[in-house]
Write an enzyme that holds these catalytic residues in place. Structure first.
Site, PDB file in Angstrom:
ATOM      1  CB  ALA A  75      43.859 -17.531  83.278  1.00  0.00           C
ATOM      2  CB  THR A  76      42.832 -13.022  80.173  1.00  0.00           C
ATOM      3  OG1 THR A  76      41.800 -13.055  81.156  1.00  0.00           O
ATOM      4  CG2 THR A  76      42.303 -12.389  78.888  1.00  0.00           C
ATOM      5  CB  SER A 201      45.278 -17.005  86.791  1.00  0.00           C
ATOM      6  OG  SER A 201      45.311 -15.668  87.228  1.00  0.00           O
ATOM      7  CB  ALA A 202      49.364 -15.646  90.474  1.00  0.00           C
ATOM      8  CG  HIS A 203      43.891 -12.990  90.126  1.00  0.00           C
ATOM      9  ND1 HIS A 203      42.562 -12.780  90.388  1.00  0.00           N
ATOM     10  CD2 HIS A 203      43.991 -13.110  88.788  1.00  0.00           C
ATOM     11  CE1 HIS A 203      41.894 -12.773  89.247  1.00  0.00           C
ATOM     12  NE2 HIS A 203      42.740 -12.972  88.258  1.00  0.00           N
ATOM     13  CB  THR A 241      61.173  -6.768  81.416  1.00  0.00           C
ATOM     14  OG1 THR A 241      61.960  -6.073  80.453  1.00  0.00           O
ATOM     15  CG2 THR A 241      61.970  -6.955  82.699  1.00  0.00           C
ATOM     16  CB  CYS A 326      26.553  -5.279  83.744  1.00  0.00           C
ATOM     17  SG  CYS A 326      25.610  -5.224  85.258  1.00  0.00           S
TER      18      CYS A 326
END
Ligand SMILES: *Cc1c(COP(=O)(O)O)cnc(C)c1O
Length: 381
Positions: A75-76, A201-203, A241, A326
């Site tokens: 997504a980034t 995003s997949a994760h 690729t 942080c």
């Protein structure tokens, strides 16, 4: 020390075993390991077929055409390609977003400002929502794009994409949404919601890290300026690729999400209720997430009157996220909680609990009990 209970599904998810099985079939010498761009032999053709099947899976999940799906690393990257890709070369110089977007959006906007673009950062309401009225009022003659996230990653609060999309469409302005937290959990329809660009995003949906996609509406005649130059893959918008094993993993993960969306939402809603009843035992705990407009898997809660750092240290048995970020120099309250107008002390003493596919009731009970015990101890009661 025992392994903490994982309650940080909004940060990332484990990969579903069914997804891993699909991925493994596209890696080894006896699998479809070919380069999808190899045109001269069956290894390439088979890999390409798998990639195109995954493209159909993603397109169907959001009511798009497969030719509108561009593979990215997550997504980034999708956010970067959407914003910078649309901005570079455009004559319009103004963008609208919200002040509590993911850093991938905010940092892109900051970069675009350095390049001479102007950005309006809309303040959210007390729960983190941005309204279509706010968007309408911020529109200018030179507005190129509106980027408003689907579900806020720290709060779990959901935006009404359809009403924002309708305002954008009626005014001839591009509408991008970062749907990393909403995709697969809530229905998304790029037609009905008037979405021109969508990042996923997949994760965050039990797929592998390092793969995502950007939906790019074809009928807008959008040609995004590539941010990665190379072999001209993905219609020239994103070279490199194609990682076939990652792509089939994303496709399989998305299909599982869509197939089990209702059951999964019901499971998470039950866990949420259970967790909220534990929070009910903790005086002066404040839920920052919207009571209705939310995905059930995320609860952001502030514990008034305790020191945030001490709280987080004491909660070592739980893997959760804190309301602090942080930076290189210091510990700052998160820009999201600050954006809601929450005082620094309470923001520091805020925690994001996020549940997922593998969370069970006992996890939630243990979390609720540990939190109650520790807060009681810190308050000296
Ligand atoms: C996780 C997340 C991202 C970043 O996604 P990656 O695939 O890790 O790059 C962007 N936006 C939101 C809202 C997210 O939750």
């Amino acid at each position: 020390m025992p392994t903490p209970i994982y309650l940080d599904y909004a940060a990332t998810t484990p990969v579903d075993a069914r997804v891993i099985q699909c991925m493994v079939a596209h890696m080894s010498v006896d699998g479809d390991f070919g380069n999808p761009a190899s045109r001269s032999h069956a290894f390439g053709w088979q890999a390409e077929e798998a990639v195109e099947a995954a493209r159909v899976q993603i397109a169907e999940a959001i009511n798009a055409d497969p030719r509108e799906i561009i593979w990215t690393s997550g997504a980034t990257e999708s956010d970067n390609l959407a914003l910078k890709g649309a901005a570079f070369g455009a004559s319009r110089r103004h963008l609208i977003t919200s002040s509590i977007e993911h850093k991938a959006i905010l940092d892109c906007c900051g970069f675009l400002q350095q390049q001479g673009f102007e950005v309006t950062y809309l303040p959210p309401d007390a729960w983190g929502r941005t309204s279509s009225e706010q968007v309408r009022e911020a529109l200018r003659d030179d507005t190129l794009m509106v980027s408003i996230m689907h579900v806020n990653n720290e709060l779990g609060t959901v935006n009404d994409l359809r009403s924002i999309g309708e305002v954008c469409r009626a005014n001839g302005v591009l509408f991008h949404t970062d749907a990393a937290q909403g995709f697969g959990k809530l229905p998304v329809d790029v037609e009905a919601m008037c979405i021109d660009l969508l990042s996923l995003s997949a994760h965050k949906i039990y797929g592998p890290k390092g793969i995502g996609a950007l939906y790019v509406r074809r009928s807008q005649g959008l040609q995004l300026a590539p941010q990665m130059h190379g072999g001209g893959h993905e219609m020239g918008m994103r070279s490199g690729t194609l990682p076939a094993q990652q792509i089939v993993g994303l496709g399989a993960a998305a299909e599982l999400m869509i197939e089990h969306m209702d059951a999964e939402r019901a499971h998470l809603a039950e866990l949420r209720q259970r967790f909220l009843s534990h929070l009910g035992q903790i005086p002066d705990s404040v839920v920052h997430t919207h009571p209705e407009d939310h995905i059930p898997g995320i609860v952001n809660v502030g514990i008034a009157g305790v020191d945030g750092e001490t709280l987080l240290l004491a909660l070592s048995g739980l893997a959760v996220s804190s309301g602090s970020a942080c930076t290189s120099a210091s510990v700052e309250p998160s820009h999201v909680l600050r954006g809601l107008g929450i005082a620094d002390d309470l923001a520091h003493a805020s925690l994001r609990f996020s549940f997922g596919r593998f969370t069970v009731a006992a996890d939630v009970d243990a979390a609720g009990q540990q939190l109650a015990t520790i807060v009681g101890r810190l308050r000296g009661s």
